[in-house]
Design a protein around this motif. Sequence first.
Motif, PDB file in Angstrom:
ATOM      1  N   GLU A 117       0.824  -1.202   0.000  1.00 48.83           N
ATOM      2  CA  GLU A 117       0.000   0.000   0.000  1.00 48.83           C
ATOM      3  C   GLU A 117       0.857   1.251   0.000  1.00 48.83           C
ATOM      4  N   VAL A 118       0.246   2.354  -0.391  1.00 50.52           N
ATOM      5  CA  VAL A 118       0.851   3.671  -0.246  1.00 50.52           C
ATOM      6  C   VAL A 118       0.301   4.273   1.049  1.00 50.52           C
ATOM      7  N   GLU A 119       1.179   4.503   2.011  1.00 46.52           N
ATOM      8  CA  GLU A 119       0.780   5.110   3.277  1.00 46.52           C
ATOM      9  C   GLU A 119       1.002   6.614   3.196  1.00 46.52           C
ATOM     10  N   TYR A 120       0.177   7.371   3.913  1.00 51.65           N
ATOM     11  CA  TYR A 120       0.340   8.821   3.878  1.00 51.65           C
ATOM     12  C   TYR A 120       0.030   9.428   5.240  1.00 51.65           C
ATOM     13  N   LEU A 129      -0.700  15.093  -2.757  1.00 53.84           N
ATOM     14  CA  LEU A 129      -1.562  14.760  -3.891  1.00 53.84           C
ATOM     15  C   LEU A 129      -1.273  13.335  -4.346  1.00 53.84           C
ATOM     16  N   LEU A 130      -2.347  12.567  -4.595  1.00 47.93           N
ATOM     17  CA  LEU A 130      -2.237  11.196  -5.074  1.00 47.93           C
ATOM     18  C   LEU A 130      -2.863  11.108  -6.455  1.00 47.93           C
ATOM     19  N   LEU A 131      -2.054  10.741  -7.446  1.00 47.04           N
ATOM     20  CA  LEU A 131      -2.534  10.594  -8.815  1.00 47.04           C
ATOM     21  C   LEU A 131      -2.859   9.126  -9.073  1.00 47.04           C
ATOM     22  N   SER A 132      -4.042   8.849  -9.564  1.00 46.57           N
ATOM     23  CA  SER A 132      -4.440   7.473  -9.854  1.00 46.57           C
ATOM     24  C   SER A 132      -4.164   7.154 -11.324  1.00 46.57           C
ATOM     25  N   PRO A 133      -4.099   5.885 -11.678  1.00 45.92           N
ATOM     26  CA  PRO A 133      -3.835   5.515 -13.082  1.00 45.92           C
ATOM     27  C   PRO A 133      -4.871   6.052 -14.057  1.00 45.92           C
ATOM     28  N   SER A 138      -6.416  12.937  -5.951  1.00 44.16           N
ATOM     29  CA  SER A 138      -6.983  13.103  -4.617  1.00 44.16           C
ATOM     30  C   SER A 138      -6.024  13.939  -3.786  1.00 44.16           C
ATOM     31  N   ALA A 139      -6.553  14.939  -3.098  1.00 40.11           N
ATOM     32  CA  ALA A 139      -5.734  15.788  -2.226  1.00 40.11           C
ATOM     33  C   ALA A 139      -5.944  15.362  -0.781  1.00 40.11           C
ATOM     34  N   GLY A 185      -3.497   7.587   6.602  1.00 38.98           N
ATOM     35  CA  GLY A 185      -4.238   6.469   6.033  1.00 38.98           C
ATOM     36  C   GLY A 185      -3.399   5.755   4.992  1.00 38.98           C
ATOM     37  N   SER A 186      -4.034   4.951   4.170  1.00 38.13           N
ATOM     38  CA  SER A 186      -3.331   4.224   3.120  1.00 38.13           C
ATOM     39  C   SER A 186      -4.304   3.883   2.000  1.00 38.13           C
ATOM     40  N   VAL A 187      -3.734   3.669   0.814  1.00 38.18           N
ATOM     41  CA  VAL A 187      -4.514   3.227  -0.342  1.00 38.18           C
ATOM     42  C   VAL A 187      -3.719   2.134  -1.044  1.00 38.18           C
ATOM     43  N   PRO A 188      -4.379   1.214  -1.736  1.00 38.45           N
ATOM     44  CA  PRO A 188      -3.650   0.169  -2.452  1.00 38.45           C
ATOM     45  C   PRO A 188      -2.652   0.770  -3.441  1.00 38.45           C
ATOM     46  N   ARG A 189      -1.492   0.167  -3.523  1.00 36.01           N
ATOM     47  CA  ARG A 189      -0.433   0.650  -4.404  1.00 36.01           C
ATOM     48  C   ARG A 189      -0.911   0.734  -5.854  1.00 36.01           C
ATOM     49  N   GLU A 190      -1.777  -0.193  -6.284  1.00 34.14           N
ATOM     50  CA  GLU A 190      -2.251  -0.223  -7.669  1.00 34.14           C
ATOM     51  C   GLU A 190      -3.123   0.971  -8.019  1.00 34.14           C
ATOM     52  N   ARG A 191      -3.600   1.686  -7.006  1.00 38.52           N
ATOM     53  CA  ARG A 191      -4.464   2.846  -7.250  1.00 38.52           C
ATOM     54  C   ARG A 191      -3.700   4.162  -7.257  1.00 38.52           C
TER      55      ARG A 191
END
Length: 264
Positions: A117-120, A129-133, A138-139, A185-191
């Motif tokens: 996962e990507v932790e933040y 800022l998180l850029l998705s594929p 998302s800010a 929090g965290s989001v799946p690395r693939e996202r």
Amino acid sequence: MRIELATSPGSPERPNEDWVSVALPASGQGGTVVALDGVTPPSGEAGCVHGVPWFTARLGGSLVELSGSRRDLTLREVLAEAIRRTADAHRDSCDLSHVRTPQATVVLARWGGPEEEVEYLVLSDSTLLLLSPDGSVSAVLDDRLDRLPREALRTHASADALRNAEGGFFTAAADPEVARRAVAGSVPRERVSAVAALTDGASRWVDMFGAGDWAKCVALLREEGAQGLIDRVRELEAEAEARARTAVIRWKLHDDASAVFAEL
């Protein structure tokens, strides 16, 4: 993997109080981004003989080391331990209970391999800022400072009463417990295909000058790089400075600006 970072002082007459870094593990899997914005104290006593640049360098160095080497710790635990280490480094020489003891905003991001996962973590008014594929952005924001009435921050004394206080806003200073207040929090690395960390001197391209939204900000980072974003901010500040000859500007005209952009 493409990584760019840039930082620029708000004034050549003052030291840059931002601190940014990226660390990549020897295994080649994953990485860490750290961005700190040192809080400039008003003139006068702050209880510390070292100053803000010393503090951000100490705290930032600890954050890079811990986030990279202690994968068993959450980012909140990493921040708490880094604050504790930094406080211990000047506890004997400085008054860490002073409300203006050196402090900073914090952005942390950490990622592993494709299955992880990507932790933040964000504390105070810097931006992640998180850029998705699929191209959406998302800010991750800690907006407690923005939610406070402007009149509550009008004087140094009124701002001090809300600094690291219940109902106010929080920064990394000398109390490790503040790490619990961070947005994390965290989001799946693939996202996540890219991450960007901005101190508020760089994020003002969006949230102060309104030159574009967060998606356009990421597009600018991809096309012109971290320094390109800062250069655009400086152009807007110069235009505002020209207008200030005939109008009152009620915010800091020039600020330290830092940006990190990492395509994963």
